[in-house]
Design a protein around this motif. Structure first.
Motif, PDB file in Angstrom:
ATOM      1  N   LEU A  17     128.411  -4.219  34.351  1.00 38.85           N
ATOM      2  CA  LEU A  17     128.341  -3.889  36.095  1.00 38.85           C
ATOM      3  C   LEU A  17     127.343  -5.101  36.698  1.00 38.85           C
ATOM      4  O   LEU A  17     127.466  -5.755  37.178  1.00 38.85           O
ATOM      5  CB  LEU A  17     127.532  -2.388  36.018  1.00 38.85           C
ATOM      6  CG  LEU A  17     127.557  -1.336  35.484  1.00 38.85           C
ATOM      7  CD1 LEU A  17     127.195   0.423  35.524  1.00 38.85           C
ATOM      8  CD2 LEU A  17     129.262  -1.136  36.661  1.00 38.85           C
ATOM      9  N   VAL A  18     126.607  -6.169  35.873  1.00 37.44           N
ATOM     10  CA  VAL A  18     125.703  -6.689  36.128  1.00 37.44           C
ATOM     11  C   VAL A  18     124.913  -7.861  35.087  1.00 37.44           C
ATOM     12  O   VAL A  18     124.471  -6.798  33.968  1.00 37.44           O
ATOM     13  CB  VAL A  18     124.884  -6.839  37.673  1.00 37.44           C
ATOM     14  CG1 VAL A  18     123.577  -5.549  36.619  1.00 37.44           C
ATOM     15  CG2 VAL A  18     124.024  -7.333  37.772  1.00 37.44           C
ATOM     16  N   SER A  19     124.700  -8.751  35.316  1.00 39.76           N
ATOM     17  CA  SER A  19     124.137 -10.094  34.590  1.00 39.76           C
ATOM     18  C   SER A  19     122.444 -10.415  35.254  1.00 39.76           C
ATOM     19  O   SER A  19     122.971 -10.650  35.893  1.00 39.76           O
ATOM     20  CB  SER A  19     124.320 -10.614  34.029  1.00 39.76           C
ATOM     21  OG  SER A  19     125.571 -10.225  32.524  1.00 39.76           O
ATOM     22  N   LEU A  20     121.529  -9.484  35.270  1.00 35.80           N
ATOM     23  CA  LEU A  20     120.218 -10.395  35.423  1.00 35.80           C
ATOM     24  C   LEU A  20     119.846 -11.489  35.213  1.00 35.80           C
ATOM     25  O   LEU A  20     119.636 -10.757  34.074  1.00 35.80           O
ATOM     26  CB  LEU A  20     119.716  -8.969  36.315  1.00 35.80           C
ATOM     27  CG  LEU A  20     119.788  -7.879  36.497  1.00 35.80           C
ATOM     28  CD1 LEU A  20     119.317  -6.841  36.236  1.00 35.80           C
ATOM     29  CD2 LEU A  20     120.231  -7.512  38.116  1.00 35.80           C
ATOM     30  N   PRO A  21     119.259 -11.723  35.794  1.00 37.81           N
ATOM     31  CA  PRO A  21     118.810 -13.751  35.077  1.00 37.81           C
ATOM     32  C   PRO A  21     117.119 -12.925  34.958  1.00 37.81           C
ATOM     33  O   PRO A  21     117.270 -12.918  36.082  1.00 37.81           O
ATOM     34  CB  PRO A  21     119.340 -15.046  35.984  1.00 37.81           C
ATOM     35  CG  PRO A  21     119.648 -14.118  37.428  1.00 37.81           C
ATOM     36  CD  PRO A  21     120.402 -12.767  36.883  1.00 37.81           C
ATOM     37  N   PHE A  22     117.101 -13.766  34.137  1.00 34.67           N
ATOM     38  CA  PHE A  22     115.250 -13.595  34.031  1.00 34.67           C
ATOM     39  C   PHE A  22     114.254 -14.803  35.375  1.00 34.67           C
ATOM     40  O   PHE A  22     114.995 -15.647  35.584  1.00 34.67           O
ATOM     41  CB  PHE A  22     114.886 -13.962  32.969  1.00 34.67           C
ATOM     42  CG  PHE A  22     114.789 -13.484  31.512  1.00 34.67           C
ATOM     43  CD1 PHE A  22     113.797 -12.495  31.089  1.00 34.67           C
ATOM     44  CD2 PHE A  22     116.022 -12.540  31.098  1.00 34.67           C
ATOM     45  CE1 PHE A  22     113.440 -11.754  29.675  1.00 34.67           C
ATOM     46  CE2 PHE A  22     116.004 -11.644  30.123  1.00 34.67           C
ATOM     47  CZ  PHE A  22     114.796 -11.721  29.470  1.00 34.67           C
ATOM     48  N   GLY A  23     113.957 -14.028  35.423  1.00 40.37           N
ATOM     49  CA  GLY A  23     112.699 -14.390  36.435  1.00 40.37           C
ATOM     50  C   GLY A  23     111.600 -14.939  36.350  1.00 40.37           C
ATOM     51  O   GLY A  23     111.197 -15.122  35.010  1.00 40.37           O
ATOM     52  N   ALA A  24     110.463 -15.336  36.845  1.00 36.19           N
ATOM     53  CA  ALA A  24     108.891 -15.437  36.375  1.00 36.19           C
ATOM     54  C   ALA A  24     108.264 -14.108  36.270  1.00 36.19           C
ATOM     55  O   ALA A  24     109.062 -13.407  36.094  1.00 36.19           O
ATOM     56  CB  ALA A  24     108.466 -15.746  37.391  1.00 36.19           C
ATOM     57  N   GLU A  35     121.267   8.242  32.862  1.00 36.79           N
ATOM     58  CA  GLU A  35     121.478   8.448  31.232  1.00 36.79           C
ATOM     59  C   GLU A  35     123.128   7.593  31.144  1.00 36.79           C
ATOM     60  O   GLU A  35     122.747   7.606  29.857  1.00 36.79           O
ATOM     61  CB  GLU A  35     121.054   9.896  31.258  1.00 36.79           C
ATOM     62  CG  GLU A  35     123.046  10.788  31.732  1.00 36.79           C
ATOM     63  CD  GLU A  35     122.205  10.895  33.574  1.00 36.79           C
ATOM     64  OE1 GLU A  35     122.809  11.472  33.466  1.00 36.79           O
ATOM     65  OE2 GLU A  35     121.587  10.905  33.543  1.00 36.79           O
ATOM     66  N   ASN A  36     123.819   7.776  31.364  1.00 36.45           N
ATOM     67  CA  ASN A  36     125.374   6.746  31.441  1.00 36.45           C
ATOM     68  C   ASN A  36     125.296   5.804  31.434  1.00 36.45           C
ATOM     69  O   ASN A  36     126.656   4.684  31.035  1.00 36.45           O
ATOM     70  CB  ASN A  36     126.240   7.475  32.900  1.00 36.45           C
ATOM     71  CG  ASN A  36     126.521   9.137  32.393  1.00 36.45           C
ATOM     72  OD1 ASN A  36     126.167   9.634  30.895  1.00 36.45           O
ATOM     73  ND2 ASN A  36     126.254   9.528  33.609  1.00 36.45           N
ATOM     74  N   ALA A  37     123.995   4.536  31.710  1.00 34.27           N
ATOM     75  CA  ALA A  37     124.371   3.344  31.766  1.00 34.27           C
ATOM     76  C   ALA A  37     123.311   2.892  30.258  1.00 34.27           C
ATOM     77  O   ALA A  37     122.801   2.854  29.648  1.00 34.27           O
ATOM     78  CB  ALA A  37     122.811   2.838  32.857  1.00 34.27           C
ATOM     79  N   THR A  87     121.609  -7.301  30.837  1.00 34.83           N
ATOM     80  CA  THR A  87     123.124  -6.548  31.208  1.00 34.83           C
ATOM     81  C   THR A  87     123.064  -5.283  31.496  1.00 34.83           C
ATOM     82  O   THR A  87     122.925  -4.667  30.458  1.00 34.83           O
ATOM     83  CB  THR A  87     124.443  -7.333  30.411  1.00 34.83           C
ATOM     84  OG1 THR A  87     123.774  -9.129  30.850  1.00 34.83           O
ATOM     85  CG2 THR A  87     125.479  -7.264  31.145  1.00 34.83           C
ATOM     86  N   VAL A  88     123.363  -4.691  32.666  1.00 38.51           N
ATOM     87  CA  VAL A  88     123.610  -3.636  32.602  1.00 38.51           C
ATOM     88  C   VAL A  88     125.010  -3.010  32.475  1.00 38.51           C
ATOM     89  O   VAL A  88     125.940  -3.789  33.586  1.00 38.51           O
ATOM     90  CB  VAL A  88     122.884  -2.920  33.696  1.00 38.51           C
ATOM     91  CG1 VAL A  88     123.256  -1.320  34.153  1.00 38.51           C
ATOM     92  CG2 VAL A  88     121.798  -3.559  33.929  1.00 38.51           C
ATOM     93  N   TYR A  89     125.198  -1.588  31.437  1.00 37.38           N
ATOM     94  CA  TYR A  89     126.768  -1.410  31.548  1.00 37.38           C
ATOM     95  C   TYR A  89     127.057   0.240  32.014  1.00 37.38           C
ATOM     96  O   TYR A  89     126.408   0.841  31.846  1.00 37.38           O
ATOM     97  CB  TYR A  89     127.332  -1.908  29.519  1.00 37.38           C
ATOM     98  CG  TYR A  89     126.927  -3.313  29.231  1.00 37.38           C
ATOM     99  CD1 TYR A  89     128.038  -3.608  29.228  1.00 37.38           C
ATOM    100  CD2 TYR A  89     125.899  -3.258  28.747  1.00 37.38           C
ATOM    101  CE1 TYR A  89     128.172  -5.295  28.328  1.00 37.38           C
ATOM    102  CE2 TYR A  89     125.642  -4.771  27.771  1.00 37.38           C
ATOM    103  CZ  TYR A  89     126.966  -6.024  28.334  1.00 37.38           C
ATOM    104  OH  TYR A  89     127.198  -7.111  27.247  1.00 37.38           O
ATOM    105  N   ASN A  90     128.692   0.388  32.787  1.00 35.55           N
ATOM    106  CA  ASN A  90     128.591   1.522  32.319  1.00 35.55           C
ATOM    107  C   ASN A  90     128.878   2.163  31.183  1.00 35.55           C
ATOM    108  O   ASN A  90     129.420   1.920  30.299  1.00 35.55           O
ATOM    109  CB  ASN A  90     129.752   1.574  33.355  1.00 35.55           C
ATOM    110  CG  ASN A  90     130.749   1.666  33.138  1.00 35.55           C
ATOM    111  OD1 ASN A  90     131.166   1.152  31.906  1.00 35.55           O
ATOM    112  ND2 ASN A  90     132.279   0.749  33.888  1.00 35.55           N
ATOM    113  N   THR A  91     129.249   3.678  31.078  1.00 36.55           N
ATOM    114  CA  THR A  91     130.429   4.180  30.079  1.00 36.55           C
ATOM    115  C   THR A  91     131.236   3.491  29.159  1.00 36.55           C
ATOM    116  O   THR A  91     131.631   4.097  28.401  1.00 36.55           O
ATOM    117  CB  THR A  91     129.878   5.537  30.430  1.00 36.55           C
ATOM    118  OG1 THR A  91     130.840   6.135  31.254  1.00 36.55           O
ATOM    119  CG2 THR A  91     129.288   6.641  30.788  1.00 36.55           C
ATOM    120  N   GLY A  92     131.882   3.061  30.510  1.00 36.51           N
ATOM    121  CA  GLY A  92     133.393   2.857  29.798  1.00 36.51           C
ATOM    122  C   GLY A  92     132.590   0.953  28.399  1.00 36.51           C
ATOM    123  O   GLY A  92     133.878   0.589  28.511  1.00 36.51           O
TER     124      GLY A  92
END
Length: 82
Positions: free
Chosen positions: A45-52, A77-79, A36-41
């Motif tokens: 922002l998005v959750s990315l499932p594992f692939g192969a 650098e803010n993520a 999961t990628v988060y913003n500074t707050g």
């Protein structure tokens, strides 16, 4: 047994070259796992499932999240990632 970890994070503020690499003990079941990628707050922002896995190194399966991953954002650098 060793744990999963972020083995490399590369960002240039360009989705073309940014990537996240995660190493997981070889053979581990990653179904249902996400990065999961988060913003500074602190908002996700998005959750990315594992692939192969893209390969195995030093007893770990390696997973790559990059521009070929659906929904992959431009990193900065803010993520934060988890």
């Amino acid at each position: 047994m060793s744990e999963a970890y972020f083995s490399e994070v590369y960002y240039t503020r360009s989705v073309v070259s940014d990537f996240i690499e995660v190493a997981v003990p070889a053979g581990a079941d990653v179904s249902g796992w996400t990065v999961t990628v988060y913003n500074t707050g602190g908002q996700a922002l998005v959750s990315l499932p594992f692939g192969a896995s893209v390969g195995t190194s030093a007893g770990h399966d390696v997973y790559l999240f990059d521009k070929s991953t659906s929904g992959f954002p431009t990193l900065s650098e803010n993520a934060s990632i988890a």
